[in-house]
Design a protein around this motif. Sequence first.
Motif: not given
Length: 88
Positions: A18-31, A55-67
Amino acid sequence: MSVPHEGGETRVWRRRWQPVDEAHQHAYGYRPAVVEGQQELRLAPRLGEGLLFNPGNFHAVEPNPDGCRIAFAFFVGLTSTGHLVYWS
């Protein structure tokens, strides 16, 4: 293709941008506060499986040790005549 031994989970929240989410933007993503308390789906990658989500829903991928992470992404839509189309 391969999947990591651990990590690399895809997370999708039941929360659309939502437009109000821009207040949470941080670097490439959101807080993380932007999805705090929202219902979440977390899926570990498995060889040979695919995941379709809006993809309109917030989504993320967790890091993995293999990199290393390789993903194929594309868009799918339904036309007004009921045809399924994909692009990109």
